[in-house]
Enzyme design. Structure first.
Site, short mmCIF file in Angstrom:
data_model
loop_
_atom_site.label_atom_id
_atom_site.label_comp_id
_atom_site.label_asym_id
_atom_site.label_seq_id
_atom_site.Cartn_x
_atom_site.Cartn_y
_atom_site.Cartn_z
N LYS A 53 92.39 -8.41 -84.51
CA LYS A 53 91.11 -7.87 -84.96
C LYS A 53 90.21 -9.00 -85.43
O LYS A 53 89.01 -9.00 -85.17
CB LYS A 53 91.37 -6.90 -86.11
CG LYS A 53 90.73 -5.55 -85.92
CD LYS A 53 91.14 -4.66 -87.06
CE LYS A 53 90.17 -3.53 -87.24
NZ LYS A 53 90.55 -2.68 -88.34
N HIS B 132 102.95 -12.79 -90.09
CA HIS B 132 101.68 -12.56 -90.80
C HIS B 132 101.08 -13.84 -91.39
O HIS B 132 100.01 -13.79 -91.98
CB HIS B 132 101.87 -11.46 -91.85
CG HIS B 132 102.25 -10.15 -91.21
ND1 HIS B 132 103.55 -9.76 -91.02
CD2 HIS B 132 101.48 -9.19 -90.65
CE1 HIS B 132 103.58 -8.60 -90.39
NE2 HIS B 132 102.34 -8.22 -90.15
N LYS C 47 96.53 -14.64 -78.80
CA LYS C 47 97.09 -13.46 -79.48
C LYS C 47 95.98 -12.42 -79.71
O LYS C 47 94.86 -12.78 -80.08
CB LYS C 47 97.64 -13.92 -80.83
CG LYS C 47 98.48 -12.90 -81.53
CD LYS C 47 98.97 -13.47 -82.86
CE LYS C 47 99.30 -12.30 -83.76
NZ LYS C 47 100.56 -12.07 -84.15
N CYS D 93 105.53 -15.93 -93.75
CA CYS D 93 106.10 -14.95 -92.81
C CYS D 93 105.66 -15.37 -91.41
O CYS D 93 104.46 -15.61 -91.19
CB CYS D 93 105.57 -13.55 -93.14
SG CYS D 93 105.73 -12.42 -91.76
N CYS E 150 105.00 -6.86 -93.02
CA CYS E 150 106.22 -6.35 -92.37
C CYS E 150 106.78 -5.13 -93.10
O CYS E 150 107.63 -4.42 -92.56
CB CYS E 150 107.33 -7.40 -92.37
SG CYS E 150 106.96 -8.89 -91.46
N HIS F 21 95.62 0.31 -79.14
CA HIS F 21 95.15 -0.79 -78.31
C HIS F 21 96.07 -0.98 -77.12
O HIS F 21 97.05 -0.24 -76.94
CB HIS F 21 94.95 -2.07 -79.13
CG HIS F 21 96.20 -2.59 -79.80
ND1 HIS F 21 97.35 -2.90 -79.13
CD2 HIS F 21 96.46 -2.84 -81.11
CE1 HIS F 21 98.26 -3.34 -79.97
NE2 HIS F 21 97.75 -3.30 -81.19
N HIS G 112 99.93 -0.88 -77.63
CA HIS G 112 100.50 0.46 -77.79
C HIS G 112 100.50 1.18 -76.43
O HIS G 112 101.44 1.88 -76.09
CB HIS G 112 99.67 1.31 -78.77
CG HIS G 112 99.46 0.65 -80.11
ND1 HIS G 112 98.21 0.44 -80.64
CD2 HIS G 112 100.34 0.16 -81.01
CE1 HIS G 112 98.34 -0.13 -81.83
NE2 HIS G 112 99.61 -0.32 -82.07
N CYS H 181 107.27 -9.11 -97.72
CA CYS H 181 106.05 -9.30 -96.93
C CYS H 181 105.37 -7.94 -96.79
O CYS H 181 105.96 -6.99 -96.24
CB CYS H 181 106.37 -9.88 -95.55
SG CYS H 181 104.91 -9.90 -94.49
N1 MSP Z 1 105.73 1.98 -87.03
C1 MSP Z 1 106.48 0.90 -86.54
C2 MSP Z 1 107.48 1.36 -85.51
C3 MSP Z 1 108.43 2.39 -85.97
S1 MSP Z 1 109.45 2.96 -84.71
C4 MSP Z 1 110.61 3.84 -85.45
C5 MSP Z 1 105.55 -0.13 -85.88
N2 MSP Z 1 104.34 0.32 -85.52
S2 MSP Z 1 103.22 -0.57 -84.77
O1 MSP Z 1 102.04 0.24 -84.72
O2 MSP Z 1 103.10 -1.85 -85.36
O3 MSP Z 1 103.71 -0.70 -83.30
C6 MSP Z 1 104.47 -1.78 -82.85
C7 MSP Z 1 104.68 -1.59 -81.38
O4 MSP Z 1 103.40 -1.50 -80.72
C8 MSP Z 1 105.39 -2.71 -80.64
O5 MSP Z 1 106.78 -2.67 -80.79
C9 MSP Z 1 104.93 -2.41 -79.23
O6 MSP Z 1 105.56 -1.27 -78.76
C10 MSP Z 1 103.46 -2.10 -79.43
N3 MSP Z 1 102.66 -3.33 -79.48
C11 MSP Z 1 101.80 -3.69 -80.47
N4 MSP Z 1 101.16 -4.84 -80.09
C12 MSP Z 1 101.60 -5.24 -78.89
C13 MSP Z 1 101.24 -6.27 -77.99
N5 MSP Z 1 100.31 -7.16 -78.26
N6 MSP Z 1 101.85 -6.30 -76.80
C14 MSP Z 1 102.78 -5.37 -76.44
N7 MSP Z 1 103.13 -4.38 -77.25
C15 MSP Z 1 102.66 -4.34 -78.54
O7 MSP Z 1 105.97 -1.25 -85.71
#
Ligand code: MSP
Length: 642
Positions: free
Chosen positions: A297, A145, A294, A142, A128, A17, A20, A125
C-alpha cells in the site's frame, strides 16, 4: 474420493488484492478440475475477522469492529463471482456457529490438560500477531514487517504444542506429499529440528476485546490463529454435521509461504490434540510481486482484482495468473506481461485456431461435423499428441503444476494450427476428388478442439463454455468419459463463436520500437536535378530506407462486398491496422488468418471500396496469380524487414 479444498481466510484489515485473488483462483481451478475428474468436491474460502489488526483498522475508520468487518468481508465475498470463482461455502470467524465450535474445542483441549496457564515474556510482532523467536529476527527486526518486535511480559494460556513435535516430524517424514512443493517441506523439517515451544493461545481482555472469549476464563480472548485455523473444521460442520465425515479425510489447504508455520506446525498439532487425523495436503505457493517490486500500500502498487477484470476480462486474468506462476515460486505481475500472453497465447494461438476451424467447417462442410475417412500418418500425429496432452494435463493439474498443464495444452494448439497450414483445407475444398480427405481433416481439427476445450473448463470456464456451445457439446463434461479421442459425433451442428479474446495494445513505449524515417524538407527543397541513377530508375539507399517494411500477422480477414478482388485484412504489426489487399482471387479469408505477411507500413492511408486501408501487403505476381511474400521462419509481429 471426496475432495475438500480451502484458501486461507483473509484478514479484513485490507481490501482484496491480486495475492488473495491468486490463492482463490487456484482453489477454484482445482475444485473445477476435481469435479471434471468425477470427484465430490467442497470448496471453502472466507474471512478472518478477529484480532488486534482488525480492531485497529476499525478504530482508524471510526466505526465499530462489527460494522467494519461486515463491510470488508462483503468486499471479499463480492470479489469472487466476477472472477468466476464459485466457493461452496464462505466462512466468517464471526459466524455464531464458528464461535461456538472454537469455544467447545478450547474447552476440550483445556479439559485434557493440553492448555495451561503461565507467565510469558516474549518478542511480539503486531503485524504477525504472534511472538517471534530471536532466531527469526533479521537485524533485530521482524523479517516480514521490518520493525522491531515489542518485548511483552504477560500471563497467558498456552497450548502444549511441544508434546506433539515428534509425532509431527514422523508424520511429515512418512507422508512425502503432506507439504509441497518440497522446499517448504524441508523448511518445516528444518524448523522442527530445534525444540518446539508451546503456543501462547490467549490475549488478556485488558489489551484486546475483539476476539472469542476463552470458555474457561472470561478475562481472556483466543489468539487469532487458534480461532482462524479451526475455520477449516467448522466450515464442514465439525463435530457432527453430515459433511464433516464425508470431507475431512480429503482436506487440502492452499496458502502462500507467509503462513507456512501456522499451517504446517500449529494446525496439525492442534488436530492431533483433538484426536483428529491431520489434513491430507498443504499446498504452498510463492508471492506475486508487481513489476519485480513487493506489492504494498505504501508503494502504491497494489493491484485490485476488479481493475484487472475490467481491463482484461475474467478468463485472461485467470489464464495469465495460472500460466505465469510456477506454483511454489515467486512471480512478477506486469500489465505488459499480461498483454503479451493475451495477444500471443489467447488471441493468436487459441483464438485463431477456433475461428479458422469453425469458419472452415461452416464454409466447406455446411456447419456440420463431417464423418472422417481412415486417418493418415499426419492425422495420427495429431491424435497421439492430443492423447498425450490429456495424460500430461491430468498429471500436472493434480500436482498443482498449472503452468505445465497449460504448456501441454498450448503445444497441441500450436500443432493444430500447423496442421491447418500443412493440410490446407481450402486447397482440398477446390477439388471434389478430395472431399473425403477434406472431411477427415476437418474432423481431426474439431476433435482436437473438443479435447482442448475439455481441458480449459477449470482454467477459463467462460471461454470453455463458449467453445463447447460452438462445438455443439451438451451436458456436464467429464474427463474420464470425454477425454478420449473420437467422441465427437459426425452430423453435429457447429456454430461460429464470437471472437474470444481481443488483441490489446501494449503500453506505448513498447509499441513498435521502430523509428520512423524523418524527412528533411530543406534537403528536399535543395535537391539537385535528377542524377543519372535516377534517370535509370535506380533509388538511393536513403530512399530505400524511407520504406517502412514490417512483418505482420493476419488476425482477421473478410471479403469486401461487391469486390471479387479485395480482402479486408486486420493485421497485427504489432499494433492493429486494416489493410485492403487485392488478393481475393488467390487467397480465401480463412487461409489468410494466422499468416505472416510483409507489409509496407508507412503508405499514406487510402480508401478502397469505401474501406480505409493503412498499408500494403507484398506479393509476387505470376500472371493472374498472386503469391504472398513470406519469411523462412516465424518472427514476432512488427519486426522490421530490411
Ligand atoms: N488470516 C490469515 C490466514 C488465516 S488461515 C486460517 C492471513 N490472512 S491474509 O489476509 O494476510 O492472507 C494471507 C494470504 O493471502 C497468503 O497466504 C496468500 O494466500 C494471499 N496473499 C497475500 N499476498 C500475496 C501475494 N503478494 N502473493 C500471493 N499471495 C498472497 O494470513
Amino acid at each position: 474420493m471426496s475432495f475438500y479444498i480451502t484458501t486461507p481466510i483473509f484478514y479484513v484489515n485490507a481490501q482484496p488484492h491480486l495475492g488473495h485473488a491468486y490463492s482463490t483462483i487456484v482453489a477454484d481451478t482445482i475444485s473445477r478440475f476435481q469435479r471434471l475428474s468425477g470427484e465430490e468436491v467442497r470448496f471453502q474460502t472466507g474471512t478472518d475477522e478477529h484480532g488486534d489488526k482488525i480492531a485497529q483498522a476499525a478504530a482508524e475508520a471510526h466505526i465499530t469492529p462489527r460494522e467494519y468487518v461486515d463491510l470488508i468481508s462483503a468486499m471479499f465475498r463480492d470479489s469472487w463471482p466476477p472472477l468466476s470463482i464459485k466457493p461452496d461455502n464462505f466462512i466468517r470467524t464471526t459466524d455464531p456457529e464458528h464461535i461456538k465450535t472454537v469455544q467447545a474445542i478450547l474447552q476440550k483441549v483445556y479439559d485434557q490438560d493440553d492448555i495451561y496457564f503461565s507467565e510469558y515474556t516474549g518478542l511480539y510482532c503486531q503485524g504477525c500477531e504472534r511472538f517471534l523467536t530471536e532466531k527469526e529476527l533479521v537485524a533485530g527486526n521482524c523479517p516480514d514487517h521490518l520493525k522491531p518486535p515489542e518485548k511483552i511480559s504477560e500471563q497467558n494460556y498456552f497450548f502444549r504444542m511441544s508434546k506433539y513435535q515428534e509425532w509431527l516430524i514422523d508424520h511429515i517424514k512418512a507422508n512425502p506429499e503432506f507439504i509441497s512443493p518440497e522446499c517448504y517441506r524441508n523448511e518445516v523439517l528444518s524448523f522442527l529440528s530445534e525444540p518446539l515451544e508451546d503456543l501462547c493461545i490467549s490475549r488478556p481482555t485488558s489489551r484486546l476485546t475483539w476476539g472469542i472469549p476463552l470458555p474457561f476464563d472470561e478475562k481472556f480472548v483466543t489468539y487469532v490463529w487458534f480461532d482462524a485455523l479451526i475455520n477449516y473444521l467448522t466450515g464442514i460442520g465439525y463435530p457432527d454435521g453430515p459433511d464433516f465425515d464425508r470431507f475431512w479425510s480429503g482436506a487440502e489447504h492452499i496458502i502462500a509461504k507467509d503462513i507456512l508455520k501456522p499451517h504446517a506446525i500449529y494446525w496439525p498439532t492442534m488436530l492431533k490434540a483433538l484426536d483428529l487425523p491431520p489434513f491430507r495436503k498443504l499446498h504452498v505457493h510463492g508471492y506475486w510481486n508487481i513489476n519485480d517490486t513487493k506489492m504494498s500500500k505504501s508503494i502504491g502498487n497494489v493491484v485490485r482484482p476488479g481493475e484487472m477484470i475490467e481491463q482484461y476480462g475474467t478468463d485472461a486474468v485467470r489464464y495469465f495468473l495460472l500460466r505465469e506462476m510456477s506454483f511454489g515460486l515467486d512471480s512478477s505481475y506486469s500489465a505488459d506481461a499480461l498483454i503479451a500472453r493475451q495477444n500471443s497465447d489467447l488471441a493468436n494461438d487459441l483464438g485463431n485456431l477456433v475461428s479458422r476451424s469453425l469458419t472452415m467447417v461452416k464454409n466447406f462442410a455446411g456447419s456440420l461435423v463431417p464423418a472422417p475417412a481412415p486417418s493418415t500418418d499426419q492425422d495420427k500425429e495429431l491424435i497421439t499428441a492430443t492423447e498425450e496432452m490429456i495424460t500430461e494435463y491430468r498429471l500436472q493439474m493434480a500436482s498443482f503444476n498449472f503452468h505445465r498443464a497449460l504448456q501441454a495444452v498450448w503445444k497441441v494448439i500450436g500443432l493444430a494450427n500447423k496442421y491447418i497450414v500443412t493440410t490446407a483445407p481450402w486447397e482440398l475444398a477446390k477439388d471434389p476428388a478430395q472431399s473425403d480427405r477434406l472431411a477427415t481433416v476437418l474432423y481431426h481439427l474439431l476433435e482436437s478442439l473438443r479435447l482442448i476445450t475439455l481441458t480449459l473448463h477449470p482454467v477459463m470456464p467462460g471461454t470453455a463454455a463458449k467453445m463447447s456451445a460452438a462445438l455443439g457439446l451438451e451436458g456436464t463434461p467429464q474427463l474420464n468419459q470425454d477425454g478420449k479421442w473420437g467422441m465427437l459425433q459426425p452430423g453435429t451442428t457447429i456454430n461460429l463463436c464470437p471472437s474470444l479474446f481481443p488483441r490489446l495494445d501494449k503500453a506505448q513505449s513498447a509499441s513498435t520500437g521502430q523509428e520512423k524515417p524523418v524527412k528533411d524538407k530543406k534537403k528536399q527543397a535543395a535537391a539537385p536535378p535528377k542524377s543519372e541513377n535516377e534517370e535509370k530508375g535506380l533509388i538511393s539507399f536513403e530512399q530505400f530506407q524511407q520504406l517502412d517494411l514490417r512483418v505482420g500477422m493476419v488476425v482477421a480477414a473478410e471479403k469486401i462486398n461487391k469486390s471479387d478482388r479485395l480482402l479486408k485484412l486486420t493485421i497485427n504489426a504489432p499494433e492493429e491496422r486494416t489493410v485492403v489487399a487485392g488478393i481475393a482471387k488467390s487467397y480465401s479469408p480463412e487461409e489468410m488468418i494466422g499468416k505472416q505477411v510483409i507489409i509496407v507500413a508507412n503508405l499514406k492511408p487510402a480508401k478502397l471500396m469505401g474501406v480505409p486501408s493503412q498499408g500494403m501487403v507484398l506479393a509476387a505476381k505470376d500472371g493472374n496469380r498472386l503469391v504472398l511474400s513470406a519469411l523462412a521462419d516465424i518472427v514476432p509481429p512488427g519486426c522490421k524487414v530490411s
